[in-house]
Design a protein around this motif. Structure first.
Motif, PDB file in Angstrom:
ATOM      1  N   THR A 124       0.843  -1.194   0.000  1.00  6.31           N
ATOM      2  CA  THR A 124       0.000   0.000   0.000  1.00  6.31           C
ATOM      3  C   THR A 124       0.877   1.241   0.000  1.00  6.31           C
ATOM      4  OG1 THR A 124      -1.649  -1.207   1.290  1.00  6.31           O
ATOM      5  CG2 THR A 124      -1.879   1.180   1.211  1.00  6.31           C
ATOM      6  N   ILE A 125       0.511   2.214  -0.828  1.00  9.23           N
ATOM      7  CA  ILE A 125       1.180   3.521  -0.824  1.00  9.23           C
ATOM      8  C   ILE A 125       0.107   4.545  -0.466  1.00  9.23           C
ATOM      9  CG2 ILE A 125       2.537   5.185  -2.139  1.00  9.23           C
ATOM     10  CD1 ILE A 125       3.246   2.875  -4.052  1.00  9.23           C
ATOM     11  N   ASN A 126       0.256   5.180   0.696  1.00 11.47           N
ATOM     12  CA  ASN A 126      -0.788   6.115   1.125  1.00 11.47           C
ATOM     13  C   ASN A 126      -0.600   7.478   0.465  1.00 11.47           C
ATOM     14  OD1 ASN A 126       1.242   7.355   2.576  1.00 11.47           O
ATOM     15  ND2 ASN A 126       0.482   6.753   4.587  1.00 11.47           N
ATOM     16  N   ALA A 127      -1.479   8.410   0.773  1.00  8.35           N
ATOM     17  CA  ALA A 127      -1.471   9.725   0.123  1.00  8.35           C
ATOM     18  C   ALA A 127      -0.177  10.482   0.372  1.00  8.35           C
ATOM     19  CB  ALA A 127      -2.668  10.545   0.600  1.00  8.35           C
ATOM     20  N   ALA A 128       0.506  10.192   1.468  1.00  2.00           N
ATOM     21  CA  ALA A 128       1.777  10.856   1.769  1.00  2.00           C
ATOM     22  C   ALA A 128       2.952  10.198   1.048  1.00  2.00           C
ATOM     23  CB  ALA A 128       2.020  10.855   3.277  1.00  2.00           C
ATOM     24  N   GLY A 129       2.717   9.100   0.324  1.00  2.52           N
ATOM     25  CA  GLY A 129       3.786   8.419  -0.406  1.00  2.52           C
ATOM     26  C   GLY A 129       4.518   7.380   0.420  1.00  2.52           C
ATOM     27  N   GLU A 130       4.020   7.071   1.626  1.00  2.00           N
ATOM     28  CA  GLU A 130       4.670   6.075   2.477  1.00  2.00           C
ATOM     29  C   GLU A 130       4.232   4.680   2.036  1.00  2.00           C
ATOM     30  OE1 GLU A 130       4.538   8.726   6.561  1.00  2.00           O
ATOM     31  OE2 GLU A 130       2.812   7.538   5.983  1.00  2.00           O
ATOM     32  N   ALA A 131       5.177   3.734   2.038  1.00  2.00           N
ATOM     33  CA  ALA A 131       4.896   2.365   1.604  1.00  2.00           C
ATOM     34  C   ALA A 131       4.651   1.471   2.812  1.00  2.00           C
ATOM     35  CB  ALA A 131       6.065   1.820   0.781  1.00  2.00           C
ATOM     36  N   PHE A 132       3.714   0.533   2.645  1.00  2.00           N
ATOM     37  CA  PHE A 132       3.373  -0.423   3.690  1.00  2.00           C
ATOM     38  C   PHE A 132       3.280  -1.802   3.057  1.00  2.00           C
ATOM     39  CE2 PHE A 132       1.723   3.612   5.031  1.00  2.00           C
ATOM     40  CZ  PHE A 132       1.868   3.642   6.395  1.00  2.00           C
ATOM     41  N   VAL A 133       3.808  -2.812   3.746  1.00  2.00           N
ATOM     42  CA  VAL A 133       3.623  -4.204   3.344  1.00  2.00           C
ATOM     43  C   VAL A 133       2.640  -4.779   4.353  1.00  2.00           C
ATOM     44  CG1 VAL A 133       4.683  -6.466   3.074  1.00  2.00           C
ATOM     45  CG2 VAL A 133       5.903  -4.424   2.326  1.00  2.00           C
ATOM     46  N   GLY A 134       1.432  -5.106   3.869  1.00  2.00           N
ATOM     47  CA  GLY A 134       0.357  -5.448   4.801  1.00  2.00           C
ATOM     48  C   GLY A 134      -0.011  -4.179   5.549  1.00  2.00           C
ATOM     49  N   ASP A 135       0.165  -4.174   6.863  1.00  2.00           N
ATOM     50  CA  ASP A 135      -0.083  -2.959   7.638  1.00  2.00           C
ATOM     51  C   ASP A 135       1.196  -2.447   8.308  1.00  2.00           C
ATOM     52  OD1 ASP A 135       0.210  -4.991   9.422  1.00  2.00           O
ATOM     53  OD2 ASP A 135      -1.600  -4.574  10.572  1.00  2.00           O
ATOM     54  N   ARG A 136       2.353  -2.947   7.836  1.00  2.00           N
ATOM     55  CA  ARG A 136       3.636  -2.556   8.427  1.00  2.00           C
ATOM     56  C   ARG A 136       4.337  -1.538   7.540  1.00  2.00           C
ATOM     57  NH1 ARG A 136       8.352  -6.926   9.061  1.00  2.00           N
ATOM     58  NH2 ARG A 136       9.181  -5.893   7.244  1.00  2.00           N
ATOM     59  N   ALA A 137       4.685  -0.389   8.103  1.00  2.00           N
ATOM     60  CA  ALA A 137       5.372   0.653   7.348  1.00  2.00           C
ATOM     61  C   ALA A 137       6.798   0.208   7.045  1.00  2.00           C
ATOM     62  CB  ALA A 137       5.384   1.951   8.149  1.00  2.00           C
ATOM     63  N   VAL A 138       7.233   0.436   5.795  1.00  2.00           N
ATOM     64  CA  VAL A 138       8.589   0.074   5.388  1.00  2.00           C
ATOM     65  C   VAL A 138       9.187   1.221   4.582  1.00  2.00           C
ATOM     66  CG1 VAL A 138       8.200  -2.426   5.341  1.00  2.00           C
ATOM     67  CG2 VAL A 138       7.760  -1.092   3.299  1.00  2.00           C
ATOM     68  N   THR A 139      10.511   1.314   4.643  1.00  2.00           N
ATOM     69  CA  THR A 139      11.214   2.260   3.787  1.00  2.00           C
ATOM     70  C   THR A 139      11.474   1.577   2.453  1.00  2.00           C
ATOM     71  OG1 THR A 139      13.390   1.526   4.527  1.00  2.00           O
ATOM     72  CG2 THR A 139      12.344   3.293   5.804  1.00  2.00           C
TER      73      THR A 139
ATOM     74  N   GLU B  62      14.249   0.833   1.170  1.00  2.00           N
ATOM     75  CA  GLU B  62      15.311  -0.168   1.324  1.00  2.00           C
ATOM     76  C   GLU B  62      14.788  -1.453   1.958  1.00  2.00           C
ATOM     77  OE1 GLU B  62      15.670   3.035   2.666  1.00  2.00           O
ATOM     78  OE2 GLU B  62      16.629   3.754   0.841  1.00  2.00           O
ATOM     79  N   GLN B  63      13.749  -1.353   2.783  1.00  2.00           N
ATOM     80  CA  GLN B  63      13.218  -2.519   3.492  1.00  2.00           C
ATOM     81  C   GLN B  63      12.112  -3.231   2.716  1.00  2.00           C
ATOM     82  OE1 GLN B  63      11.792  -0.333   6.853  1.00  2.00           O
ATOM     83  NE2 GLN B  63      13.559  -0.833   8.128  1.00  2.00           N
ATOM     84  N   LEU B  64      11.670  -2.677   1.601  1.00  2.00           N
ATOM     85  CA  LEU B  64      10.496  -3.188   0.894  1.00  2.00           C
ATOM     86  C   LEU B  64      10.658  -4.645   0.464  1.00  2.00           C
ATOM     87  CD1 LEU B  64       7.715  -2.567  -0.352  1.00  2.00           C
ATOM     88  CD2 LEU B  64       8.914  -1.792  -2.387  1.00  2.00           C
ATOM     89  N   ILE B  65      11.717  -4.953  -0.272  1.00  2.00           N
ATOM     90  CA  ILE B  65      11.914  -6.317  -0.787  1.00  2.00           C
ATOM     91  C   ILE B  65      12.120  -7.293   0.362  1.00  2.00           C
ATOM     92  CG2 ILE B  65      13.370  -7.768  -2.257  1.00  2.00           C
ATOM     93  CD1 ILE B  65      11.633  -5.739  -3.759  1.00  2.00           C
ATOM     94  N   GLU B  66      12.904  -6.889   1.354  1.00  2.00           N
ATOM     95  CA  GLU B  66      13.169  -7.763   2.493  1.00  2.00           C
ATOM     96  C   GLU B  66      11.878  -8.065   3.258  1.00  2.00           C
ATOM     97  OE1 GLU B  66      15.404  -7.362   6.777  1.00  2.00           O
ATOM     98  OE2 GLU B  66      16.274  -6.307   5.072  1.00  2.00           O
ATOM     99  N   ALA B  67      11.012  -7.069   3.397  1.00  2.00           N
ATOM    100  CA  ALA B  67       9.751  -7.272   4.118  1.00  2.00           C
ATOM    101  C   ALA B  67       8.853  -8.256   3.378  1.00  2.00           C
ATOM    102  CB  ALA B  67       9.036  -5.938   4.302  1.00  2.00           C
ATOM    103  N   ILE B  68       8.823  -8.187   2.048  1.00  2.00           N
ATOM    104  CA  ILE B  68       8.000  -9.116   1.272  1.00  2.00           C
ATOM    105  C   ILE B  68       8.577 -10.525   1.341  1.00  2.00           C
ATOM    106  CG2 ILE B  68       7.277  -9.700  -1.075  1.00  2.00           C
ATOM    107  CD1 ILE B  68       6.963  -6.701  -1.584  1.00  2.00           C
TER     108      ILE B  68
END
Length: 136
Positions: free
Chosen positions: A64-79, A81-87
């Motif tokens: 999920t990418i919210n209106a502020a441009g922040e990325a979330f995997v499920g409901d966990r906020a990720v940067t 750099e952490q996106l691929i590792e979180a998935i």
């Protein structure tokens, strides 16, 4: 010899009121539990509409990418750099699968492309963009 009075035979009756109560209680349980199962879509964002929207039914991870441009995997906020590792830590996409990008319609196109570019590095991944079907 002592004569005992005979008990008048009353016909046997089955009282079904308790059974009806139990059936309605079970029915209410299943209705309420099914309502909670269908709302597992992630964080609230305003999805863009599309007339060709389709429902996806396979193993998937929601980004999920919210209106502020922040990325979330499920409901966990990720940067970024952490996106691929979180998935990968979810273990859902070991041999390919679907990653659904739920981006708010106010997020810039460049931000969505940057996230999707990172996701394409996952082996065998399929990407989808979440939209809402337009009402006729």
């Amino acid at each position: 010899m002592m004569h005992l009075p005979e008990d008048p035979e009353t016909p046997l009756q089955i009282n079904i009121v308790p059974m009806i109560d139990v059936v309605f209680a079970v029915l209410a349980f299943f209705i309420l539990s099914s309502l909670f199962l269908t709302r597992n879509e992630g964080l609230p964002v305003t999805l863009p509409g599309a007339e060709t929207a389709e429902t996806q039914a396979q193993r998937q991870v929601v980004v999920t990418i919210n209106a502020a441009g922040e990325a979330f995997v499920g409901d966990r906020a990720v940067t970024d750099e952490q996106l691929i590792e979180a998935i990968q830590s979810l273990g859902t996409l070991t041999d390919g699968g679907l990653v659904v990008v739920r981006a708010d319609q106010s997020v810039s196109y460049g931000r969505v492309v940057a996230v999707m570019d990172q996701l394409r590095s996952l082996p065998g991944v399929q990407l989808a963009i979440a939209t809402e079907g337009r009402q006729p």
